[in-house]
Design a protein around this motif. Structure first.
Motif, short mmCIF file in Angstrom:
data_model
loop_
_atom_site.label_atom_id
_atom_site.label_comp_id
_atom_site.label_asym_id
_atom_site.label_seq_id
_atom_site.Cartn_x
_atom_site.Cartn_y
_atom_site.Cartn_z
N GLU A 1 48.01 77.24 4.09
CA GLU A 1 49.43 77.19 3.70
C GLU A 1 49.65 76.25 2.51
O GLU A 1 50.54 75.41 2.54
CB GLU A 1 50.30 76.77 4.89
CG GLU A 1 50.27 77.73 6.06
CD GLU A 1 50.91 79.06 5.75
OE1 GLU A 1 51.92 79.11 5.02
OE2 GLU A 1 50.36 80.08 6.23
N ARG A 2 48.84 76.37 1.49
CA ARG A 2 48.91 75.60 0.24
C ARG A 2 48.57 74.12 0.41
O ARG A 2 48.82 73.32 -0.46
CB ARG A 2 50.29 75.74 -0.42
CG ARG A 2 50.69 77.13 -0.80
CD ARG A 2 52.07 77.23 -1.44
NE ARG A 2 53.02 76.20 -1.12
CZ ARG A 2 53.88 76.22 -0.10
NH1 ARG A 2 53.91 77.23 0.71
NH2 ARG A 2 54.72 75.23 0.08
N HIS A 3 48.00 73.73 1.53
CA HIS A 3 47.63 72.34 1.80
C HIS A 3 46.11 72.20 1.76
O HIS A 3 45.40 73.00 2.36
CB HIS A 3 48.11 71.91 3.19
CG HIS A 3 49.59 71.76 3.29
ND1 HIS A 3 50.45 72.82 3.34
CD2 HIS A 3 50.36 70.65 3.36
CE1 HIS A 3 51.69 72.38 3.44
NE2 HIS A 3 51.66 71.06 3.45
N PRO A 4 45.60 71.17 1.08
CA PRO A 4 44.16 70.91 1.16
C PRO A 4 43.81 70.58 2.61
O PRO A 4 44.53 69.84 3.28
CB PRO A 4 43.95 69.70 0.24
CG PRO A 4 45.29 69.17 -0.09
CD PRO A 4 46.32 70.19 0.27
N ALA A 5 42.72 71.18 3.09
CA ALA A 5 42.36 71.03 4.50
C ALA A 5 40.85 71.17 4.67
O ALA A 5 40.14 71.52 3.73
CB ALA A 5 43.09 72.09 5.33
N PHE A 6 40.40 70.92 5.91
CA PHE A 6 39.00 71.19 6.23
C PHE A 6 38.88 71.52 7.71
O PHE A 6 39.73 71.17 8.52
CB PHE A 6 38.08 70.01 5.86
CG PHE A 6 38.27 68.78 6.70
CD1 PHE A 6 37.56 68.60 7.89
CD2 PHE A 6 39.14 67.77 6.29
CE1 PHE A 6 37.74 67.45 8.65
CE2 PHE A 6 39.32 66.63 7.05
CZ PHE A 6 38.61 66.47 8.24
N LEU A 7 37.82 72.26 8.02
CA LEU A 7 37.45 72.56 9.40
C LEU A 7 36.22 71.74 9.72
O LEU A 7 35.33 71.60 8.87
CB LEU A 7 37.13 74.05 9.56
CG LEU A 7 38.21 75.03 9.11
CD1 LEU A 7 37.70 76.46 9.21
CD2 LEU A 7 39.48 74.83 9.92
N ALA A 8 36.16 71.18 10.91
CA ALA A 8 35.02 70.37 11.33
C ALA A 8 34.52 70.89 12.68
O ALA A 8 35.17 70.70 13.70
CB ALA A 8 35.40 68.90 11.44
N ARG A 9 33.38 71.58 12.66
CA ARG A 9 32.80 72.18 13.87
C ARG A 9 31.76 71.24 14.45
O ARG A 9 30.86 70.79 13.76
CB ARG A 9 32.16 73.53 13.51
CG ARG A 9 31.44 74.23 14.65
CD ARG A 9 32.40 75.07 15.46
NE ARG A 9 31.75 75.64 16.63
CZ ARG A 9 31.72 76.93 16.89
NH1 ARG A 9 32.28 77.79 16.08
NH2 ARG A 9 31.13 77.36 17.97
N ARG A 10 31.93 70.93 15.73
CA ARG A 10 30.98 70.04 16.42
C ARG A 10 30.92 70.45 17.88
O ARG A 10 31.86 70.22 18.64
CB ARG A 10 31.44 68.60 16.29
CG ARG A 10 30.47 67.60 16.89
CD ARG A 10 30.91 66.17 16.53
NE ARG A 10 30.03 65.20 17.14
CZ ARG A 10 30.35 64.46 18.20
NH1 ARG A 10 31.54 64.58 18.74
NH2 ARG A 10 29.49 63.60 18.69
N ASP A 11 29.83 71.10 18.27
CA ASP A 11 29.67 71.59 19.64
C ASP A 11 28.81 70.62 20.43
O ASP A 11 27.60 70.60 20.27
CB ASP A 11 29.01 72.97 19.62
CG ASP A 11 29.81 74.00 18.82
OD1 ASP A 11 31.00 73.75 18.57
OD2 ASP A 11 29.25 75.03 18.44
#
Length: 170
Positions: free
Chosen positions: A113-123
Motif C-alpha cells: 500500500e505504497r509503504h516501504p515494508a518487509f516480510l520476516a519468515r522464521r519457523d
C-alpha cells in the motif's frame, strides 16, 4: 517559393550511470497518522476483520494495547493461528529489520500500500512470518504463526493484515 533547410548541432556531454531505475521515495505516505489501539480496535481493524482475513471460525483477543494478541481457530486447513499486532509510534523500519535478521529470519523487502515494508519468515515452533511497514510516525507489524505446523504461507496472511491496516479508515 524556396524551401530552406537549417541544420543545428548542439554540443553536450553524456554520462553513463550504473544501477537500476527506482521510483522517487516520497517518504511515508501518512506521516501524521496513528495506528494504535483505538475504540477497541487493534491496528484499526475489527476482530471480525482479522477473523475473516485469516479464514477462521473463531477469534479470541486475550490482550490489547500497543501490542494485541489474537488466537484464531480454523477448520480448513485445521489449525490454531496465533496473531500479534504491534505499533511502535517512534519505531524505525531499519531497526525492526536488523532485529529480525539477528534472530535468524529470512527477510524480503516489499512495498505494501505504497509503504516501504518487509516480510520476516522464521519457523521455530511452527510456520511463522511478520509483515512490518513504516507508517505514520513509526512502524507497525503483524505476526502470524501456525501453531505446531511447518506447512503453509503465514507471510501471505501477515501481508494481508498489514495491507488492510494501511488501507483502513478511522
Amino acid at each position: 517559393m524556396v524551401a530552406v533547410m537549417v541544420t543545428a548541432t548542439a554540443a553536450g556531454c553524456a554520462q553513463t550511470v550504473s544501477g537500476a531505475a527506482q521510483r522517487a521515495d516520497a517518504g511515508v505516505p501518512d506521516p501524521d497518522r496513528s495506528y494504535g489501539y483505538v475504540d477497541d480496535r487493534c491496528g484499526l481493524l475489527e476482530n471480525t476483520t482479522v477473523q475473516e482475513l485469516i479464514g477462521a471460525e473463531s477469534v479470541t483477543r486475550p490482550y490489547s494495547g500497543a501490542v494485541c494478541q489474537y488466537v484464531l481457530s480454523r477448520k480448513s486447513p485445521a489449525a490454531t493461528v496465533d496473531v500479534v499486532y504491534s505499533w511502535f509510534d517512534m519505531g524505525a523500519l531499519d531497526r525492526e529489520r536488523d532485529v529480525a535478521v539477528a534472530r535468524g529470519a529470512v527477510v524480503t523487502d516489499v512495498v505494501v500500500e505504497r509503504h516501504p515494508a518487509f516480510l520476516a519468515r522464521r519457523d521455530v515452533t511452527g510456520a511463522a512470518c511478520s509483515a512490518s511497514a513504516a507508517a505514520g510516525t513509526g512502524v507497525l507489524s503483524w505476526w502470524v504463526q501456525y501453531r505446531g505446523q511447518a506447512a503453509g504461507d503465514p507471510c501471505a496472511e501477515a501481508q494481508k493484515l498489514l495491507a488492510a491496516t494501511l488501507r483502513s479508515d478511522l
